[in-house]
Design an enzyme around this catalytic site. Structure first.
Site: not given
Ligand code: 4NP
Length: 156
Positions: A8, A11, A13-15, A123
């Site tokens: 994702c 790294n 939240c989702r992945s 997200d």
């Molecule tokens: P993820 O969510 O891609 O599901 O881990 C996010 C976590 C952090 C950020 C964006 C998406 N960020 O911009 O820091």
């Protein structure tokens, strides 16, 4: 060994949620020893950070711990080391392709493309809805497992 990398943007939240859900699913089916499962980010925003509390709290409901997981970034050499590189949304697919260069072995897919209802996983960093993320990820992991079974890749 079947090498699976969930990807994702951050790294956190989702992945990682997909990594831990899929590993738990394989453990419960007695197939964990057939897999190496990991997760990575396309961005460098969160490198070294632990899993987001939204994901950790959701997984705790199912007795799954995310202890020891810290965000890492996808590397070009991961293309050689993994058989399946699974993005959470279309934007991740573009990010993956930017890092790996090209996908001649068709290893890169969007997770929910293994379901009857192909779509992005929103997200939760922005939506705050980790329940929805969890439901989508379970649906995607089940679809992916069914694909592996149909291809005789995994033995259950
Ligand atoms: P993820 O969510 O891609 O599901 O881990 C996010 C976590 C952090 C950020 C964006 C998406 N960020 O911009 O820091």
């Amino acid at each position: 060994m079947i090498n699976v990398l969930f990807v994702c943007l951050g790294n956190i939240c989702r992945s990682p949620m997909a990594e831990f859900v899929f590993r738990d699913m394989m453990e419960k089916r007695g197939a964990a020893d057939q897999f190496h499962i990991a997760s990575a980010a396309t961005s460098s925003e969160e490198l070294g950070n632990p899993v987001h509390y939204g994901t950790t709290n959701k997984l705790k409901e199912f007795g799954i711990s995310t202890k020891g997981k810290y965000a890492v970034q996808l590397k070009r050499k991961d293309y050689r080391d993994y058989d399946y590189i699974l993005g959470m949304e279309y934007r991740n697919i573009r990010g993956i392709n930017r890092i790996i260069g090209s996908d001649p072995e068709h290893k890169v897919s969007r997770l929910l493309d293994f379901t009857g209802n192909p779509r992005d996983i929103a997200d939760p960093w922005y939506t705050g809805n980790f329940d929805r993320t969890y439901d989508d990820i379970v649906e995607g992991c089940e679809g992916f497992l069914n694909y592996l079974i149909s291809q005789n890749v995994v033995k259950l």
